[in-house]
Enzyme design. Sequence first.
Site, PDB file in Angstrom:
ATOM      1  N   LYS A 196      38.201   3.329 -35.407  1.00 16.05           N
ATOM      2  CA  LYS A 196      38.482   3.606 -36.816  1.00 16.05           C
ATOM      3  C   LYS A 196      38.290   5.085 -37.095  1.00 16.05           C
ATOM      4  CE  LYS A 196      36.284   3.905 -40.652  1.00 16.05           C
ATOM      5  NZ  LYS A 196      37.076   4.964 -41.320  1.00 16.05           N
ATOM      6  N   GLU A 271      25.575   9.362 -33.199  1.00 16.95           N
ATOM      7  CA  GLU A 271      25.515  10.829 -33.187  1.00 16.95           C
ATOM      8  C   GLU A 271      25.555  11.268 -34.640  1.00 16.95           C
ATOM      9  OE1 GLU A 271      26.012  14.045 -33.808  1.00 16.95           O
ATOM     10  OE2 GLU A 271      27.784  14.533 -32.610  1.00 16.95           O
ATOM     11  N   CYS A 305      28.604  19.156 -36.469  1.00 12.80           N
ATOM     12  CA  CYS A 305      27.320  18.451 -36.396  1.00 12.80           C
ATOM     13  C   CYS A 305      26.233  19.339 -35.811  1.00 12.80           C
ATOM     14  CB  CYS A 305      27.462  17.163 -35.612  1.00 12.80           C
ATOM     15  SG  CYS A 305      28.239  17.383 -34.017  1.00 12.80           S
ATOM     16  N   GLU A 403      21.346  18.316 -44.157  1.00 14.44           N
ATOM     17  CA  GLU A 403      22.622  18.698 -43.550  1.00 14.44           C
ATOM     18  C   GLU A 403      23.650  18.926 -44.661  1.00 14.44           C
ATOM     19  OE1 GLU A 403      24.870  15.830 -41.109  1.00 14.44           O
ATOM     20  OE2 GLU A 403      25.160  17.457 -39.686  1.00 14.44           O
TER      21      GLU A 403
HETATM   22  P1  NAP Z   1      30.277   9.234 -43.009  1.00 18.54           P
HETATM   23  O1  NAP Z   1      30.417   8.505 -44.265  1.00 18.54           O
HETATM   24  O2  NAP Z   1      29.074   9.023 -42.190  1.00 18.54           O
HETATM   25  O3  NAP Z   1      31.594   8.887 -42.175  1.00 18.54           O
HETATM   26  C1  NAP Z   1      31.691   8.806 -40.768  1.00 18.54           C
HETATM   27  C2  NAP Z   1      32.539   7.606 -40.405  1.00 18.54           C
HETATM   28  O4  NAP Z   1      31.862   6.391 -40.754  1.00 18.54           O
HETATM   29  C3  NAP Z   1      33.872   7.558 -41.138  1.00 18.54           C
HETATM   30  O5  NAP Z   1      34.859   7.028 -40.294  1.00 18.54           O
HETATM   31  C4  NAP Z   1      33.544   6.605 -42.266  1.00 18.54           C
HETATM   32  O6  NAP Z   1      34.653   6.023 -42.868  1.00 18.54           O
HETATM   33  C5  NAP Z   1      32.687   5.592 -41.578  1.00 18.54           C
HETATM   34  N1  NAP Z   1      31.876   4.766 -42.467  1.00 18.54           N
HETATM   35  C6  NAP Z   1      31.444   5.057 -43.717  1.00 18.54           C
HETATM   36  N2  NAP Z   1      30.753   4.022 -44.221  1.00 18.54           N
HETATM   37  C7  NAP Z   1      30.743   3.050 -43.279  1.00 18.54           C
HETATM   38  C8  NAP Z   1      30.197   1.733 -43.214  1.00 18.54           C
HETATM   39  N3  NAP Z   1      29.524   1.211 -44.222  1.00 18.54           N
HETATM   40  N4  NAP Z   1      30.373   1.009 -42.090  1.00 18.54           N
HETATM   41  C9  NAP Z   1      31.054   1.519 -41.058  1.00 18.54           C
HETATM   42  N5  NAP Z   1      31.614   2.743 -41.066  1.00 18.54           N
HETATM   43  C10 NAP Z   1      31.450   3.514 -42.164  1.00 18.54           C
HETATM   44  O7  NAP Z   1      30.449  10.749 -43.260  1.00 18.54           O
HETATM   45  P2  NAP Z   1      31.273  11.377 -44.479  1.00 18.54           P
HETATM   46  O8  NAP Z   1      31.098  10.619 -45.729  1.00 18.54           O
HETATM   47  O9  NAP Z   1      32.659  11.486 -44.054  1.00 18.54           O
HETATM   48  O10 NAP Z   1      30.531  12.747 -44.637  1.00 18.54           O
HETATM   49  C11 NAP Z   1      29.260  12.802 -45.304  1.00 18.54           C
HETATM   50  C12 NAP Z   1      28.288  13.635 -44.551  1.00 18.54           C
HETATM   51  O11 NAP Z   1      28.097  13.106 -43.239  1.00 18.54           O
HETATM   52  C13 NAP Z   1      28.713  15.049 -44.254  1.00 18.54           C
HETATM   53  O12 NAP Z   1      28.552  15.906 -45.304  1.00 18.54           O
HETATM   54  C14 NAP Z   1      27.825  15.387 -43.094  1.00 18.54           C
HETATM   55  O13 NAP Z   1      26.551  15.756 -43.506  1.00 18.54           O
HETATM   56  C15 NAP Z   1      27.757  14.110 -42.347  1.00 18.54           C
HETATM   57  N6  NAP Z   1      28.699  14.100 -41.221  1.00 18.54           N
HETATM   58  C16 NAP Z   1      28.214  14.328 -39.987  1.00 18.54           C
HETATM   59  C17 NAP Z   1      29.074  14.341 -38.907  1.00 18.54           C
HETATM   60  C18 NAP Z   1      28.612  14.575 -37.533  1.00 18.54           C
HETATM   61  O14 NAP Z   1      29.391  14.938 -36.667  1.00 18.54           O
HETATM   62  N7  NAP Z   1      27.364  14.353 -37.226  1.00 18.54           N
HETATM   63  C19 NAP Z   1      30.427  14.123 -39.093  1.00 18.54           C
HETATM   64  C20 NAP Z   1      30.898  13.868 -40.398  1.00 18.54           C
HETATM   65  C21 NAP Z   1      30.007  13.846 -41.424  1.00 18.54           C
HETATM   66  P3  NAP Z   1      35.374   6.737 -44.120  1.00 18.54           P
HETATM   67  O15 NAP Z   1      34.953   8.138 -44.197  1.00 18.54           O
HETATM   68  O16 NAP Z   1      36.797   6.576 -43.768  1.00 18.54           O
HETATM   69  O17 NAP Z   1      34.977   5.972 -45.329  1.00 18.54           O
END
Ligand code: NAP
Length: 507
Positions: A196, A271, A305, A403
């Site tokens: 996904k 991660e 990240c 973060e």
């Molecule tokens: P996120 O919500 O953690 O999203 C990462 C992935 O998880 C996306 O594919 C997301 O889907 C999915 N996801 C969200 N809720 C889920 C659930 N309940 N069950 C299963 N999968 C789920 O991250 P974000 O909202 O895009 O970004 C928010 C913050 O996360 C950023 O500001 C940053 O601090 C952190 N982040 C960290 C990394 C990293 O590499 N460590 C990468 C991205 C973000 P959808 O987004 O399609 O809803």
Amino acid sequence: MATTSKPKGRPAPSRAPTAPRATVRRYQMFINGKFINAASGKTFNVFDPATEAIIATCPAGGPADVDRAAKAAKTAFYAVWRGTTAQDRGRLLFRLAERVRARRSELAELETRNSGKPIIEAEYDMDDTATCFEYYGGLATKINGDVLPVPAVAVALAMREPVGVAGQIIPWNYPLLMAAWKVGPALAAGCTVVLKPAEQTPLSILALAEDFEAVGLPPGVVNIVTGDGPGAGAPLVTHPDVRKIAFTGSADVGRLIMRSAADQLKRVSLELGGKSPNIFFSDADFENAVDGALFGVFINQGEVCSAGSRVLVQRDIYKRFVDATVAKAKTITVGNGMDRTTKMGPLVSADQRDRVVSYLKIGAREAKLAVGGGVPKAHPRGWYVEPTIFYDVDNSARIAQEEIFGPVMSIIPFKDEADAIRLANATPYGLAAAVWTRDIFRAFRVVRELEAGIIWVNHMQPTMVEAPWGGYKASGFGRELGRWGVEEYLETKQVFINLDEKPIGWY
Ligand code: NAP
Ligand code: MG
């Protein structure tokens, strides 16, 4: 951190009155070797962060689509993939890498239009994506078990077998590369996949899926379900046919995933990003150090990240270092990623821009602002944020602990080596760290003390497919890349073959 809002059927809130029109392409998701719509028929919009224009629609996958994909992956696992030779799995990954290289410009352009990142960075991402498939293509034939020296008249073996169907959930910062980091090792191990992508950036992996059949991937081996986290990610985590979840994203969603995977005692690897220290001792090469501080946190708009968002600087060079870093930050060209002179593009979404801007306000209260601090006046449209540097930051400040995932640097002074180590480790996270010094003794002492999964000395961010990637502490667990990456997709089976004609003789 909460998950992002879901712009559905209308453009995300924009500060410009109307977003420009662009050609909107209708994408479909990829299940069991076919491009299809969601069972519900619903779609969501995909944007160009530089213009705020809708550039595509994708199926809004839900539980029914995940079920279809998981069943296809299970069937493909037992009927085909488990029995495919390692050599053939490897060759297939090589062919996939060739396709990425052949389509480098097209895929990079799509990545930039969808994620905002500078085109030059997107092109490097495509090279890294191809290299990742090549690495795991080569590794496929090197996965082998062990013969164990047990004290018995027996041959004892540890056999390696694929886990089965892997559910993979990835973020929006390196869309195709993150897919490769997960799909590559899974296929090498003999697993089948339901992936996904993040709802913001599903386009590049769907584009690559056009080549899956041509490279010889049997239907059902890799399935891509588009949709948001609650709609498509959550049912993937709880699907009974999915044996393992590999996740990259926020710590909050990581916790949620771990909790929901607990019911079925499903394997999980996480991660979760970090707040990585980039440590500069006064004997470091000054010019390289300044570049390293900027590169560490402004590459990919800081949506990294392993971003070196906490810059720790020894007091003897502190003022000179802040001045030089700020002066150079002012020269960073912010603009549309499609422009080859752009060094920093827009953030991925209006939500992410708003989130980062909210931290800029917090930072203005907590520390001293040296440069940036808002939305660039030259870019009223597009989700841009200025490269921002705060200095005299206290390590306990929110901008030093949380973060931000955007172009925001916090500079923190330190006195000596012990002070640097204490500050560096004073974070819940432990993904990466860098140390800059010309003293080899000190470099190794500091490396040994740092609690992080990735340590760079006199550099920051180089990521090698051969080397393990993953975090300590709240940055998660499990390792990607290298031979460690494939371990996540393997079971270990103990086999004891008795060679003693009268093995028991007890009764
Ligand atoms: P996120 O919500 O953690 O999203 C990462 C992935 O998880 C996306 O594919 C997301 O889907 C999915 N996801 C969200 N809720 C889920 C659930 N309940 N069950 C299963 N999968 C789920 O991250 P974000 O909202 O895009 O970004 C928010 C913050 O996360 C950023 O500001 C940053 O601090 C952190 N982040 C960290 C990394 C990293 O590499 N460590 C990468 C991205 C973000 P959808 O987004 O399609 O809803
Ligand atoms: Mg999200």
